[in-house]
Design a protein around this motif. Structure first.
Motif, short mmCIF file in Angstrom:
data_model
loop_
_atom_site.label_atom_id
_atom_site.label_comp_id
_atom_site.label_asym_id
_atom_site.label_seq_id
_atom_site.Cartn_x
_atom_site.Cartn_y
_atom_site.Cartn_z
N SER A 1 -26.81 -30.19 2.80
CA SER A 1 -27.76 -29.32 2.12
C SER A 1 -27.08 -28.16 1.40
CB SER A 1 -28.80 -28.79 3.11
OG SER A 1 -28.16 -28.11 4.16
N CYS A 2 -25.79 -28.01 1.59
CA CYS A 2 -25.07 -26.99 0.82
C CYS A 2 -24.86 -27.50 -0.60
CB CYS A 2 -23.71 -26.68 1.45
SG CYS A 2 -23.82 -25.72 2.95
N HIS A 3 -24.82 -26.59 -1.54
CA HIS A 3 -24.58 -26.98 -2.92
C HIS A 3 -23.22 -27.63 -3.07
CE1 HIS A 3 -27.89 -25.76 -5.39
NE2 HIS A 3 -28.02 -24.66 -4.67
N ARG B 1 -16.04 -20.82 2.93
CA ARG B 1 -17.30 -20.22 3.36
C ARG B 1 -17.32 -20.09 4.88
NH1 ARG B 1 -16.46 -22.65 -1.36
NH2 ARG B 1 -18.11 -24.13 -1.46
N PRO B 2 -17.44 -21.11 5.64
CA PRO B 2 -17.21 -20.89 7.07
C PRO B 2 -15.73 -21.06 7.35
CG PRO B 2 -18.12 -23.04 6.75
CD PRO B 2 -17.88 -22.46 5.38
N GLU C 1 -21.16 -25.03 13.08
CA GLU C 1 -22.52 -25.46 12.77
C GLU C 1 -23.49 -24.27 12.76
OE1 GLU C 1 -23.75 -29.14 14.34
OE2 GLU C 1 -25.88 -28.68 14.15
N ALA C 2 -23.28 -23.31 13.66
CA ALA C 2 -24.12 -22.13 13.68
C ALA C 2 -24.00 -21.36 12.36
CB ALA C 2 -23.75 -21.22 14.85
N ILE C 3 -22.79 -21.26 11.82
CA ILE C 3 -22.59 -20.59 10.53
C ILE C 3 -23.34 -21.33 9.42
CG2 ILE C 3 -20.88 -20.01 8.76
CD1 ILE C 3 -18.87 -19.50 11.01
N ARG D 1 -25.90 -23.29 9.77
CA ARG D 1 -27.35 -23.18 9.98
C ARG D 1 -27.88 -21.84 9.45
NH1 ARG D 1 -29.30 -25.67 15.75
NH2 ARG D 1 -28.57 -27.79 15.42
N VAL D 2 -27.14 -20.78 9.70
CA VAL D 2 -27.57 -19.46 9.19
C VAL D 2 -27.61 -19.51 7.67
CG1 VAL D 2 -26.87 -17.05 8.94
CG2 VAL D 2 -26.79 -18.15 11.18
N TYR D 3 -26.59 -20.11 7.08
CA TYR D 3 -26.58 -20.20 5.61
C TYR D 3 -27.76 -21.01 5.10
CZ TYR D 3 -25.19 -21.10 0.86
OH TYR D 3 -25.17 -21.18 -0.50
N ASN D 4 -28.11 -22.07 5.82
CA ASN D 4 -29.15 -22.99 5.33
C ASN D 4 -30.56 -22.56 5.70
OD1 ASN D 4 -27.45 -24.85 4.05
ND2 ASN D 4 -26.95 -25.83 5.98
N GLN D 5 -30.72 -21.53 6.50
CA GLN D 5 -32.07 -21.12 6.90
C GLN D 5 -32.89 -20.68 5.68
OE1 GLN D 5 -31.65 -18.04 9.81
NE2 GLN D 5 -30.99 -19.46 11.39
#
Lengths: 43, 186
Positions: free
Chosen positions: B108-110, B133-134, B178-180, B182-186
């Motif tokens: 889902s990231c660009h 990024r992460p 994955e937590a990083i 997920r925060v980006y994708n919220q």
């Protein structure tokens, strides 16, 4: 939270810059606490 | 894309070796990057193992880096042999790459999420300013202790990465990255 409107701004560096490192770190920590002991933990 | 790391101090010999890796390929375009690597675009998957083997015989290393995933894009040419390294960072890079390939949070990231790998305190390749990024992993005091950092990047808007968490244990690497995401994708 990450930007979707501009591909050049769709970067974590932009999100960290806009949120601030403290808020971003808090958000990551909250998310990570929920999954810290999940099956993703390697031994 | 297939990135071949080139030790710049051995540049002529290494570029010749990288050329030898590429030569038998059916379709490939090769570019030399100022970051000390050459990239082979549009390599056929069937030809990739042979190319990796030729890299190894030439004593340079290479990795497949296509797709939306978290991977080592800096392709540090001294990874695994650099003085001061506590352990081989390529293991962590490959673990992350395999885990995040086809992962929905990565999809889902660009663009792909880039992660330099460094397992020593000496930032010899300027990884803090690398385009990632992460950025999960940097050795701190001993093996399996990592430092979580993020928000660095070169390109048109350069930033130095900042520490998110001073210590992450190695066995929590995947969940932390994955937590990083997920925060980006919220």
């Amino acid at each position: 939270m990450g930007r979707r409107d501009n591909i050049y701004k769709a970067r974590i560096k932009i999100l960290v810059h806009e949120l601030g490192i403290e808020k971003f770190a808090r958000e990551v920590e909250d998310e990570w606490l929920q999954m810290r002991d999940s099956a993703l933990t390697t031994r | 894309m297939f990135r071949v790391a080139i030790p710049t101090a051995r540049c002529r010999r290494a570029i010749a070796a990288a050329g030898a890796c590429r030569a038998p390929l059916t379709i490939a375009a090769t570019g030399i990057s100022p970051r000390g690597r050459t990239s082979v675009h549009w390599i056929k998957l069937a030809e990739l193992p042979g190319c990796a083997g030729r890299s190894r015989r030439s004593r340079i290393h290479a990795m497949q880096t296509s797709g939306n995933n978290t991977r080592n894009v800096t392709s540090d040419q001294w990874a695994g042999v650099a003085p001061g390294e506590i352990e081989d960072p390529r293991i962590w890079s490959e673990l992350l790459r395999q885990y995040t390939t086809l992962h929905p949070e990565s999809r889902s990231c660009h663009a792909s999420s880039n992660s330099p790998s460094r397992r020593s305190d000496h930032d010899r390749r300027g990884d803090q300013g690398a385009r990632y990024r992460p950025a999960p992993a940097q050795e701190r005091a001993r093996r399996n202790r990592l430092r979580g950092a993020g928000g660095g990047g070169l390109g048109r808007t350069p930033f130095i990465g900042k520490t998110i968490k001073p210590f992450v244990h190695g066995h929590n690497l995947l969940s932390y990255v994955e937590a990083i995401l997920r925060v980006y994708n919220q």
